[in-house]
Design a protein around this motif. Structure first.
Motif, PDB file in Angstrom:
ATOM      1  N   VAL A   1       0.962  -1.245  -0.072  1.00 13.54           N
ATOM      2  CA  VAL A   1       0.037   0.113   0.039  1.00 13.54           C
ATOM      3  C   VAL A   1       0.853   1.190  -0.234  1.00 13.54           C
ATOM      4  O   VAL A   1       0.745   2.314  -0.700  1.00 13.54           O
ATOM      5  N   ARG A   2       1.874   1.089   0.596  1.00 15.66           N
ATOM      6  CA  ARG A   2       2.820   2.427   0.696  1.00 15.66           C
ATOM      7  C   ARG A   2       3.319   2.616  -0.529  1.00 15.66           C
ATOM      8  O   ARG A   2       3.376   3.788  -0.740  1.00 15.66           O
ATOM      9  N   ASP A   3       3.829   1.714  -1.190  1.00 14.65           N
ATOM     10  CA  ASP A   3       4.506   1.651  -2.678  1.00 14.65           C
ATOM     11  C   ASP A   3       3.210   2.179  -3.605  1.00 14.65           C
ATOM     12  O   ASP A   3       3.739   3.067  -4.235  1.00 14.65           O
ATOM     13  N   GLU A   4       1.831   1.639  -3.478  1.00 17.85           N
ATOM     14  CA  GLU A   4       1.075   2.095  -4.166  1.00 17.85           C
ATOM     15  C   GLU A   4       0.660   3.770  -4.199  1.00 17.85           C
ATOM     16  O   GLU A   4       0.516   4.453  -4.976  1.00 17.85           O
ATOM     17  N   VAL A   5       0.723   4.010  -2.681  1.00 13.08           N
ATOM     18  CA  VAL A   5       0.294   5.588  -2.264  1.00 13.08           C
ATOM     19  C   VAL A   5       1.600   6.160  -2.949  1.00 13.08           C
ATOM     20  O   VAL A   5       1.428   7.337  -3.560  1.00 13.08           O
ATOM     21  N   ARG A   6       2.910   5.638  -3.015  1.00 10.80           N
ATOM     22  CA  ARG A   6       4.046   6.577  -3.370  1.00 10.80           C
ATOM     23  C   ARG A   6       3.951   6.816  -4.758  1.00 10.80           C
ATOM     24  O   ARG A   6       4.335   7.745  -5.241  1.00 10.80           O
ATOM     25  N   ASP A   7       3.311   5.651  -5.491  1.00  9.24           N
ATOM     26  CA  ASP A   7       3.252   5.647  -6.912  1.00  9.24           C
ATOM     27  C   ASP A   7       2.236   6.631  -7.204  1.00  9.24           C
ATOM     28  O   ASP A   7       2.414   7.469  -8.418  1.00  9.24           O
ATOM     29  N   GLU A   8       1.340   6.855  -6.647  1.00  8.96           N
ATOM     30  CA  GLU A   8       0.187   7.698  -6.844  1.00  8.96           C
ATOM     31  C   GLU A   8       0.831   8.953  -6.584  1.00  8.96           C
ATOM     32  O   GLU A   8       0.245   9.922  -7.363  1.00  8.96           O
TER      33      GLU A   8
ATOM     34  N   VAL B   1       2.512  14.338  -8.048  1.00  2.00           N
ATOM     35  CA  VAL B   1       3.611  15.357  -8.035  1.00  2.00           C
ATOM     36  C   VAL B   1       4.153  15.546  -9.354  1.00  2.00           C
ATOM     37  O   VAL B   1       4.694  16.725  -9.539  1.00  2.00           O
ATOM     38  N   ARG B   2       4.431  14.505 -10.016  1.00  2.00           N
ATOM     39  CA  ARG B   2       5.182  14.749 -11.469  1.00  2.00           C
ATOM     40  C   ARG B   2       4.272  15.397 -12.498  1.00  2.00           C
ATOM     41  O   ARG B   2       4.707  16.474 -12.997  1.00  2.00           O
ATOM     42  N   ASP B   3       2.889  15.369 -12.222  1.00  2.41           N
ATOM     43  CA  ASP B   3       2.138  16.431 -12.974  1.00  2.41           C
ATOM     44  C   ASP B   3       2.186  17.761 -12.623  1.00  2.41           C
ATOM     45  O   ASP B   3       2.008  18.887 -13.235  1.00  2.41           O
ATOM     46  N   GLU B   4       2.334  17.819 -11.109  1.00  2.00           N
ATOM     47  CA  GLU B   4       2.086  19.292 -10.573  1.00  2.00           C
ATOM     48  C   GLU B   4       3.596  19.829 -10.853  1.00  2.00           C
ATOM     49  O   GLU B   4       3.694  21.045 -11.451  1.00  2.00           O
ATOM     50  N   VAL B   5       4.716  19.026 -10.742  1.00  2.00           N
ATOM     51  CA  VAL B   5       5.872  19.798 -11.250  1.00  2.00           C
ATOM     52  C   VAL B   5       6.151  19.944 -12.725  1.00  2.00           C
ATOM     53  O   VAL B   5       6.637  20.872 -13.133  1.00  2.00           O
ATOM     54  N   ARG B   6       5.600  19.115 -13.413  1.00  4.04           N
ATOM     55  CA  ARG B   6       5.494  19.457 -14.836  1.00  4.04           C
ATOM     56  C   ARG B   6       4.745  20.788 -15.114  1.00  4.04           C
ATOM     57  O   ARG B   6       5.384  21.595 -15.852  1.00  4.04           O
TER      58      ARG B   6
END
Length: 330
Positions: free
Chosen positions: A249-256, A261-266
């Protein structure tokens, strides 16, 4: 809360009522073998709301001496109120059933056994009136059965020996002899004794030895002990799975979060790139018009990240006579 050793120490006599007569020879008395046994209600409560219960109560009938009652009490430690309760039990049973009443107390340590077998009188010293002195079975007088053949001759007695010696150094040898003797016993004989013994050992170190012995020698996977092990394994596996799921779950949350964050940073980087491009356009126009650009003007333009403000400056850069005036009316 009633403990497993408490249950095992008295219920084994329900399982085999004839055990008492076989145990009696170790207690210094001669009790004839019963020809019939009947389990009686253990509730000794009278009409008044005082609840009293004996652990096990049996009516035993003998060929030569007739019937008598056997009350079995499991005692885990010294308790000052117990002699009075035992006196009540025996007097009540004697009155109710009009039969001779015997009291057996089963213990697992020497201190409790020594205390339990001391006579206690309800009257003053010169008028004892009623004296309670139960028979006591414990590690001080129960046999140490370490020979499988001896254990095989009386499996129930061997189980009781293991229970009463649960905290003694000899218990390992007793358990090994008992497990060997039970190996060839029918399942309906072996299974209850496996469970009585396991309950009697409770959480003592010998419990682990008993588990290992019956796991190898007996129909372990159908027993109470196996269920107990399964519960422990299930709890351990649950912890492992819980940790694995948490990691997943932690990995899934990290991926989400990473995607968000990637979209925000982009978007942020895109805005920064636009701002940089617009700032370069402003400076290029001012240079092409031959206007002098000071370091302050250049720094203010290149460090601005407001797209609307840069757009305004870009429009003014086309007409202002001096570079510094690009900021006016901003």
């Amino acid at each position: 809360m009633v403990s497993p050793p408490h249950e095992a120490m008295h219920r084994i006599f329900q399982h085999d009522p004839g055990l008492f007569s076989r145990v009696s020879r170790f207690l210094g008395v001669d009790i004839p073998t019963p020809v019939k046994a009947t389990a009686l209600p253990t509730d000794l409560t009278e009409a008044n709301p005082v609840e009293r219960r004996v652990d096990t109560l049996l009516r035993l009938e003998t060929a030569d001496q007739g019937p008598y009652l056997l009350a079995v009490e499991a005692q885990g430690k010294k308790h000052p109120d117990k002699p009075a309760s035992w006196a009540y039990y025996t007097a009540y049973l004697w009155t109710k059933y009009r039969l001779p009443t015997a009291l057996l107390v089963v213990c697992q340590d020497h201190t409790t056994a020594t205390w339990a077998q001391q006579p206690v009188s309800c009257g003053p010293p010169q008028l004892p009136t009623l004296t309670v002195q139960p028979l006591v079975a414990g590690p001080h007088n129960m046999p140490v059965i370490t020979d499988p053949e001896e254990a095989r001759a009386d499996l129930v007695l061997a189980s009781l020996a293991a229970i009463t010696h649960a905290a003694e150094p000899d218990v390992d040898a007793i358990l090994k002899a008992l497990s060997t003797a039970l190996r060839d016993a029918p399942e309906d004989v072996a299974k209850p004794l496996v469970e009585f013994t396991a309950q009697g050992l409770a959480k003592r170190p010998a419990k682990n030895l008993w588990r290992n012995l019956v796991a190898v020698d007996l129909s372990f996977y159908k027993s109470y002990l196996a269920e107990e092990v399964r519960d422990e394994v299930r709890a351990a596996v649950r912890d492992e799975v819980r940790n694995e799921v948490r990691d997943e779950v932690r990995d899934e949350v990290r991926d989400e979060v990473r995607d968000e964050v990637r979209d925000e940073v982009r978007g942020e980087v895109r805005d920064e790139a636009r701002a940089e491009s617009r700032a370069e356009d402003i400076l290029l126009i001012l240079e092409q018009r031959g206007l002098g650009i000071s370091e302050d003007v250049r720094s203010r333009i290149t460090h601005c990240t407001d797209p609307e403000l840069l757009r305004h400056w870009l429009a003014r850069a086309v007409t202002v006579p001096k570079a510094e005036e690009v900021f006016e009316d901003a």
